[in-house]
Scaffold this motif. Structure first.
Motif, PDB file in Angstrom:
ATOM      1  N   MET A 122       3.735  -9.099  -3.672  1.00  0.00           N
ATOM      2  CA  MET A 122       3.607  -7.829  -3.898  1.00  0.00           C
ATOM      3  C   MET A 122       1.925  -6.851  -2.868  1.00  0.00           C
ATOM      4  N   SER A 123       2.915  -5.434  -2.741  1.00  0.00           N
ATOM      5  CA  SER A 123       1.707  -5.596  -1.716  1.00  0.00           C
ATOM      6  C   SER A 123       1.869  -3.457  -1.857  1.00  0.00           C
ATOM      7  N   HIS A 124       0.946  -2.906  -2.043  1.00  0.00           N
ATOM      8  CA  HIS A 124       1.160  -1.194  -1.669  1.00  0.00           C
ATOM      9  C   HIS A 124       0.073  -0.840  -0.770  1.00  0.00           C
ATOM     10  N   ASN A 125      -0.347   0.622  -0.648  1.00  0.00           N
ATOM     11  CA  ASN A 125      -0.660   0.882   0.827  1.00  0.00           C
ATOM     12  C   ASN A 125      -2.309   1.804   0.237  1.00  0.00           C
ATOM     13  N   HIS A 126      -3.660   1.760   0.886  1.00  0.00           N
ATOM     14  CA  HIS A 126      -3.851   3.171   0.143  1.00  0.00           C
ATOM     15  C   HIS A 126      -4.347   3.706   1.672  1.00  0.00           C
ATOM     16  N   LEU A 127      -3.980   5.018   1.636  1.00  0.00           N
ATOM     17  CA  LEU A 127      -4.103   6.443   2.935  1.00  0.00           C
ATOM     18  C   LEU A 127      -5.314   6.067   3.336  1.00  0.00           C
ATOM     19  N   SER A 128      -6.400   5.794   2.267  1.00  0.00           N
ATOM     20  CA  SER A 128      -6.959   6.138   2.932  1.00  0.00           C
ATOM     21  C   SER A 128      -8.108   4.679   3.763  1.00  0.00           C
ATOM     22  N   ASP A 129      -9.359   4.022   4.213  1.00  0.00           N
ATOM     23  CA  ASP A 129      -9.799   3.159   4.383  1.00  0.00           C
ATOM     24  C   ASP A 129     -10.412   1.906   3.607  1.00  0.00           C
ATOM     25  N   ASN A 130     -10.142   2.370   2.660  1.00  0.00           N
ATOM     26  CA  ASN A 130     -10.934   1.919   1.622  1.00  0.00           C
ATOM     27  C   ASN A 130     -10.008   0.783   0.137  1.00  0.00           C
ATOM     28  N   VAL A 131     -10.392  -0.163   1.139  1.00  0.00           N
ATOM     29  CA  VAL A 131      -9.142  -1.408   0.281  1.00  0.00           C
ATOM     30  C   VAL A 131      -9.540  -1.864  -0.886  1.00  0.00           C
ATOM     31  N   ASP A 136      -7.048   0.017 -11.859  1.00  0.00           N
ATOM     32  CA  ASP A 136      -5.314   0.103 -12.580  1.00  0.00           C
ATOM     33  C   ASP A 136      -4.396  -1.438 -11.183  1.00  0.00           C
ATOM     34  N   ASP A 137      -5.138  -1.733  -9.708  1.00  0.00           N
ATOM     35  CA  ASP A 137      -4.463  -2.201  -9.595  1.00  0.00           C
ATOM     36  C   ASP A 137      -5.196  -3.782  -9.884  1.00  0.00           C
ATOM     37  N   ILE A 138      -5.980  -3.650 -10.586  1.00  0.00           N
ATOM     38  CA  ILE A 138      -6.148  -4.880 -11.191  1.00  0.00           C
ATOM     39  C   ILE A 138      -5.713  -4.794 -12.125  1.00  0.00           C
ATOM     40  N   ASP A 139      -5.558  -4.596 -13.094  1.00  0.00           N
ATOM     41  CA  ASP A 139      -4.200  -4.802 -14.091  1.00  0.00           C
ATOM     42  C   ASP A 139      -3.113  -5.029 -13.921  1.00  0.00           C
ATOM     43  N   ILE A 140      -2.648  -4.139 -13.119  1.00  0.00           N
ATOM     44  CA  ILE A 140      -1.083  -4.086 -12.775  1.00  0.00           C
ATOM     45  C   ILE A 140      -0.905  -5.481 -12.185  1.00  0.00           C
ATOM     46  N   THR A 141      -1.794  -5.944 -11.490  1.00  0.00           N
ATOM     47  CA  THR A 141      -1.823  -7.290 -11.609  1.00  0.00           C
ATOM     48  C   THR A 141      -1.852  -8.135 -11.959  1.00  0.00           C
ATOM     49  N   LYS A 142      -2.445  -8.322 -13.308  1.00  0.00           N
ATOM     50  CA  LYS A 142      -2.792  -9.626 -14.311  1.00  0.00           C
ATOM     51  C   LYS A 142      -1.459  -8.856 -15.080  1.00  0.00           C
ATOM     52  N   LYS A 143      -0.913  -7.875 -15.193  1.00  0.00           N
ATOM     53  CA  LYS A 143       0.242  -7.766 -15.918  1.00  0.00           C
ATOM     54  C   LYS A 143       1.412  -8.082 -15.701  1.00  0.00           C
ATOM     55  N   PRO A 156      -4.580   1.685   7.199  1.00  0.00           N
ATOM     56  CA  PRO A 156      -4.659   1.505   8.957  1.00  0.00           C
ATOM     57  C   PRO A 156      -5.660   0.539   9.397  1.00  0.00           C
ATOM     58  N   LYS A 157      -6.504   0.246   8.893  1.00  0.00           N
ATOM     59  CA  LYS A 157      -7.001  -0.604   9.659  1.00  0.00           C
ATOM     60  C   LYS A 157      -7.304  -2.170   9.053  1.00  0.00           C
ATOM     61  N   ARG A 158      -7.522  -2.486   8.094  1.00  0.00           N
ATOM     62  CA  ARG A 158      -7.915  -3.149   6.824  1.00  0.00           C
ATOM     63  C   ARG A 158      -6.968  -3.632   5.971  1.00  0.00           C
TER      64      ARG A 158
END
Length: 54
Positions: free
Chosen positions: A1-10, A15-22, A42-44
């Motif tokens: 599974m993957s998704h992107n963050h438009l900023s450089d903050n990875v 919510d990301d952690i919660d949905i991953t657990k579920k 874009p970079k990380r």
């Protein structure tokens, strides 16, 4: 599974952690292995598996 963050903050959000657990639990009940959840910018990237969160 993957998704992107438009900023450089990875950093995963709560919510990301919660949905991953579920999703991991749902996959387990269907005999599907969720091998990783990767957040890309874009970079990380951030791998839940590499960080021990999966």
């Amino acid at each position: 599974m993957s998704h992107n963050h438009l900023s450089d903050n990875v950093r995963p959000s709560e919510d990301d952690i919660d949905i991953t657990k579920k999703l991991s639990l749902a996959c387990h009940h269907m005999d599907i292995e969720l091998t990783d959840h990767i957040i890309v910018t874009p970079k990380r990237y951030f791998s839940f598996k590499e960080k021990g969160l999966l």
